[in-house]
Design an enzyme around this catalytic site. Structure first.
Site, PDB file in Angstrom:
ATOM      1  N   GLU A 168       0.821  -1.210   0.000  1.00  0.00           N
ATOM      2  CA  GLU A 168       0.000   0.000   0.000  1.00  0.00           C
ATOM      3  C   GLU A 168       0.856   1.263   0.000  1.00  0.00           C
ATOM      4  O   GLU A 168       0.513   2.257  -0.652  1.00  0.00           O
ATOM      5  CB  GLU A 168      -0.952  -0.009   1.198  1.00  0.00           C
ATOM      6  CG  GLU A 168      -2.119  -0.966   1.096  1.00  0.00           C
ATOM      7  CD  GLU A 168      -1.739  -2.427   1.317  1.00  0.00           C
ATOM      8  OE1 GLU A 168      -2.560  -3.311   1.029  1.00  0.00           O
ATOM      9  OE2 GLU A 168      -0.603  -2.679   1.799  1.00  0.00           O
ATOM     10  N   HIS A 177     -10.572  -6.695   9.097  1.00  0.00           N
ATOM     11  CA  HIS A 177     -11.216  -6.515   7.795  1.00  0.00           C
ATOM     12  C   HIS A 177     -12.649  -5.993   7.927  1.00  0.00           C
ATOM     13  O   HIS A 177     -13.433  -6.104   6.978  1.00  0.00           O
ATOM     14  CB  HIS A 177     -11.266  -7.843   7.029  1.00  0.00           C
ATOM     15  CG  HIS A 177      -9.942  -8.417   6.670  1.00  0.00           C
ATOM     16  ND1 HIS A 177      -9.127  -9.044   7.590  1.00  0.00           N
ATOM     17  CD2 HIS A 177      -9.274  -8.460   5.492  1.00  0.00           C
ATOM     18  CE1 HIS A 177      -8.024  -9.464   6.989  1.00  0.00           C
ATOM     19  NE2 HIS A 177      -8.086  -9.107   5.718  1.00  0.00           N
TER      20      HIS A 177
END
Length: 338
Positions: free
Chosen positions: A66, A135
């Site tokens: 990322e 998540h």
């Protein structure tokens, strides 16, 4: 947009993709990058079909880094391109937070406005499908707390398309957070509400423009994302008992439409704020504070519902316990002092 242009219902994912595809056709500087966004089409269908039309040069699968690809998007934006970078789950923001907050959000300021960063950071948010603590968060408040970024949270297909057009065209960085439960993908059924009529033409929804999804005189329910639909279901239950709830969908957190919220509370004098982010230092407290700062005298009663300050549990009964549901909203409204 006139009613004559509304010809079909779309899921939220298809509405988002339609807006992205339009902007990519109109502007060659728009491109999409992220994990599993090319061949797979995004694990929440956020890019389905884009690869077939635009190819690997503009729909890019990236390594699992990322920091690298968000940093690349920032650099591309500063050079005049309009990248869309997707975090597969918003929970992964920590890996690239330096690029997000110290570069994406600040570079215009740090350059004395000599450069702009016209990029969109998209991310899936929310629980309700048992994917555990890493998540399943929303984290609207985290991005909204940090200056330099606009924060967008659609709840319907119509809003998703209009807000996406606006996000891509904006000259400032925009964080576009979509709730995975609302996308309308086959393996995660959505509520009925997110699938709405959507015009084929392009249109924009201004940032900082909340939407009153349901009018009422007895209590104002302010919320966003998935919980717009839970609030609407709660309002229907309450109406059976003669309680008319007004449901305000914020749609964007930065900028925030204080005016619509205050106008509604001025009418109902009762406020319930519902959010899937954490309770402490979050959206619920901010909304209540802004109303009180405007005129504390309009507040007869206040309630807030949010995720308690615990990691999102994996076990379904525990996850259901911590995320506000329809019954929680109904109970909160019934407990206000009218």
């Amino acid at each position: 947009m006139s009613e004559s242009t509304v010809t079909r219902n779309l899921t939220m994912s298809k509405a988002m993709v339609e807006a992205i595809a339009y902007e990519m056709r109109e502007n060659e500087e728009v491109f999409y990058m992220g994990e599993d966004v090319a061949d797979y089409g995004g694990i929440f269908d956020s890019t389905e079909g884009l690869l077939d039309e635009f190819g690997y040069g503009r729909v890019m699968d990236v390594p699992i880094s990322e920091t690298a690809y968000i940093g690349s998007a920032v650099g591309a934006a500063m050079q005049g391109m309009r990248p869309i970078a997707e975090l597969m789950f918003v929970d992964f923001f920590g890996v690239g937070m330096d690029q997000i907050y110290n570069f994406m959000a600040k570079n215009t300021y740090m350059s004395g406005a000599n450069v702009s960063v016209p990029m969109v950071l998209t991310a899936a948010v929310g629980g309700t499908y048992n994917d555990a603590a890493q998540h399943s968060q929303t984290l609207y408040g985290t991005f909204s707390h940090l200056p330099g970024m606009k924060v967008v949270v659609p709840s319907t297909a119509y809003d998703a398309k209009g807000l996406m057009h606006n996000a891509i065209r904006d000259d400032d960085p925009v964080v576009y957070l979509f709730h995975k439960r609302l996308m309308g993908i086959g393996w995660m059924p959505a509520p009925d509400g997110p699938q709405t009529p959507v015009p084929e033409e392009d249109y924009t929804i201004p940032f900082g423009s909340a939407d009153v999804k349901r009018e009422g005189d007895d209590v104002t329910i302010v919320t966003l994302g998935l919980h717009v639909h839970r609030a609407m279901d709660a309002a229907e239950q309450l109406a059976e008992d003669g309680v008319e709830a007004e449901v305000v969908d914020l749609r964007t957190l930065v900028p925030l439409d204080d005016e619509t919220v205050v106008e509604s509370v001025s009418k109902t004098n009762n406020l319930v704020v519902v959010d899937e982010d954490y309770r402490s230092f979050g959206v619920t407290g901010e909304i209540i504070a802004r109303v009180a700062e405007h005129d504390v005298g309009i507040l007869n009663s206040v309630r807030r519902l949010a995720v308690p300050d615990v990691p999102i549990p994996y076990a379904r009964p525990m996850e259901n316990e911590v995320i506000p549901n329809v019954d929680d909203i109904v109970k909160a409204v019934r407990n206000i002092e009218r």
